[in-house]
Design an enzyme around this catalytic site. Structure first.
Site, mmCIF file in Angstrom:
data_model
loop_
_atom_site.group_PDB
_atom_site.id
_atom_site.type_symbol
_atom_site.label_atom_id
_atom_site.label_comp_id
_atom_site.label_asym_id
_atom_site.label_seq_id
_atom_site.Cartn_x
_atom_site.Cartn_y
_atom_site.Cartn_z
ATOM 1 N N GLY A 177 13.284 2.079 68.669
ATOM 2 C CA GLY A 177 14.640 2.452 69.097
ATOM 3 C C GLY A 177 14.526 3.548 70.133
ATOM 4 O O GLY A 177 13.781 4.525 69.943
ATOM 5 N N TYR A 178 15.230 3.394 71.248
ATOM 6 C CA TYR A 178 15.063 4.379 72.324
ATOM 7 C C TYR A 178 16.413 4.857 72.836
ATOM 8 O O TYR A 178 16.646 4.986 74.034
ATOM 9 C CB TYR A 178 14.198 3.782 73.443
ATOM 10 C CG TYR A 178 13.236 4.780 74.044
ATOM 11 C CD1 TYR A 178 12.231 5.359 73.284
ATOM 12 C CD2 TYR A 178 13.341 5.156 75.387
ATOM 13 C CE1 TYR A 178 11.358 6.288 73.835
ATOM 14 C CE2 TYR A 178 12.474 6.078 75.945
ATOM 15 C CZ TYR A 178 11.482 6.639 75.161
ATOM 16 O OH TYR A 178 10.608 7.565 75.705
ATOM 17 N N LYS A 230 33.166 8.544 58.472
ATOM 18 C CA LYS A 230 32.601 7.755 59.577
ATOM 19 C C LYS A 230 33.694 6.869 60.124
ATOM 20 O O LYS A 230 34.667 6.562 59.422
ATOM 21 C CB LYS A 230 31.456 6.877 59.066
ATOM 22 C CG LYS A 230 30.500 6.446 60.147
ATOM 23 C CD LYS A 230 29.454 7.530 60.343
ATOM 24 C CE LYS A 230 28.401 7.189 61.331
ATOM 25 N NZ LYS A 230 27.264 8.110 61.202
HETATM 26 N N1 GLU Z 1 26.579 10.419 64.014
HETATM 27 C C1 GLU Z 1 25.663 11.450 63.635
HETATM 28 C C2 GLU Z 1 25.108 11.184 62.254
HETATM 29 O O1 GLU Z 1 25.064 10.071 61.773
HETATM 30 C C3 GLU Z 1 26.264 12.826 63.795
HETATM 31 C C4 GLU Z 1 27.489 13.087 63.011
HETATM 32 C C5 GLU Z 1 28.167 14.377 63.388
HETATM 33 O O2 GLU Z 1 27.652 15.079 64.233
HETATM 34 O O3 GLU Z 1 29.230 14.625 62.832
HETATM 35 O O4 GLU Z 1 24.618 12.076 61.615
#
Ligand code: GLU
Length: 418
Positions: A220-221, A108
């Protein structure tokens, strides 16, 4: 973090891991490795602002564990981003990719910034600056970012372009969630919500709950919330009776048209003031008398304080980390059917995986193919978790952890790490 919570999301993720490690009798060496991220990167990079000055921005990228494949996970642009939040989210990505059985580890990233205060040109320069700072550490075989809170397909496009400039050739597979003309996948836009919906369909079967006409509240929208509201009506015949965002929203027992709500939000910047029902806050929505509650906003909104007042039969966590460990225990005691975040919202990364497969293979699929393969993957994951919960008589989150941790541990053992 909004809601003024003092809970540290990384410590929460460690507590959740510890609980499943105990149930699994996990090898302490494996457990120790899984409690911390494999690699943490903090970067400071210059961005030229529209007024000619240069501002330093701080960004992060956490590669939590890559035993099952390259790390994968979104990037957040948020003013209150912290390293601990990114670490927690990277851990959850590890479990998410494992539970839905795609060949990735978890990662992340984020940049501390407020996109609402940046011009489009500044936003582009932040996106490109971040990629120049982390460029050597990412790549289609290494670590593949994607959109998350406040990042969009356009931002992914700039990032892919910047990375391609660094390498000297076009590399669409470095990032997912791109616009379709640049190698994005059909079906990525509503994938998180669609995946959540497929899990809700299965949960309703377990509970023998008829979703046709069932009532739904969506907190949440953003991308996940809006599409979840829309698909609950379209695919399950359910009735969305409440929607809110951080500034509030509405409870309308006669039903809410998701498109009207979206148009109102786009026009006014919020769901507050939406006509046709009673005004409610972002907290009140959680305690409504509904069949399905979909938290689709941020972390730590269901806590020890309000968990006992939740009336929904199914809680489908489209957001990452909406429920604290104390709240989990209360919900389990109250026999609420919880679809844990990294299972419920794994549709996004699953279609990201499909996007990457299409990019590296250079052959593109139809929308029907994407939907069918997503349904197959996430339905299997749902039943792996359901089976684990039944066999070990544990709550669904612990069961999901047990499925994932077992898979990651097996990969680590096979690689000879432990
Ligand atoms: N940010 C999204 C999640 O938390 C998608 C992550 C991705 O597609 O790599 O799952």
């Amino acid at each position: 973090m909004a809601n003024g919570s003092t809970l540290n999301p990384f410590e929460i993720s460690q507590q959740q891991l510890d609980k499943s490690a105990e149930k699994l009798n996990l090898d302490p060496q494996v457990h120790a490795l899984l409690r911390e991220p494999m690699r943490v990167l903090e970067v400071h990079f210059p961005v030229r602002m529209d007024d000619g000055t240069t501002k330093a921005f701080t960004g992060f990228r956490v590669q939590y564990n890559d035993a099952r494949g390259p790390t994968k996970g979104g990037l957040r642009f948020a003013p209150d981003e912290t390293l601990d939040t990114v670490k927690a989210l990277a851990a959850w990505m590890t479990w998410k990719c494992a539970v839905v059985d795609i060949p990735y580890g978890g990662g992340k990233g984020g940049v501390i910034c407020n996109p609402k205060e940046l011009s489009v040109a500044e936003l582009e320069r932040v996106a490109r600056g971040y990629i120049r700072a982390v460029g050597r550490f990412i790549g289609p075989e290494k670590d593949i970012p994607a959109p998350d809170v406040y990042t969009t397909p356009q931002i992914m496009a700039w990032m892919m372009d910047e990375y391609s400039k660094l390498t000297g050739y076009n590399v669409p597979g470095v990032i997912t969630g791109k616009p379709i003309p640049l190698g994005g996948s059909l079906g990525r836009g509503d994938a998180t919500a669609r995946g959540a919906l497929y899990t809700i369909l299965e949960a309703a079967k377990v509970l023998k709950l008829n979703l046709k006409g069932a009532t739904v509240a969506v907190q949440g929208y953003g991308n996940a919330g809006y599409h979840a509201a829309k698909l609950m009506g379209e695919l399950a015949g359910s009735k969305v009776v409440a929607v809110t965002d951080s500034r509030g929203g509405v409870y309308a027992p006669a039903g809410i048209d998701p498109e009207v709500a979206l148009a109102h939000k786009e026009k006014t910047g919020s769901l507050s003031g939406l006509a046709g029902g009673k005004a409610i806050t972002n907290q009140e929505i959680l305690e409504l008398e509904v069949d399905v509650l979909i938290p689709a906003a941020i972390e730590n909104v269901i806590t020890a304080k309000n968990a006992g007042s939740i009336k929904a039969k199914i809680i489908a966590e489209a957001a990452n980390g909406p429920t604290t460990p104390e709240a989990d225990e209360i919900l389990y005691k109250n026999k609420k059917y919880l679809i844990p975040d990294f299972l419920c919202n794994s549709g996004g990364v699953t279609v990201s995986y499909f996007e990457w497969v299409q990019n590296v293979g250079g052959y593109y699929w139809s929308l029907e193919d994407v939907h069918a393969r997503l349904k197959d993957k996430i339905t299997r994951a749902f039943h792996d978790v359901q089976r684990m919960a039944e066999e070990h008589r544990v709550d669904n989150r612990t069961a999901a952890y047990m499925v994932s941790v077992q898979r990651v541990a097996e990969a680590m053992k096979l690689r000879g790490w432990v």
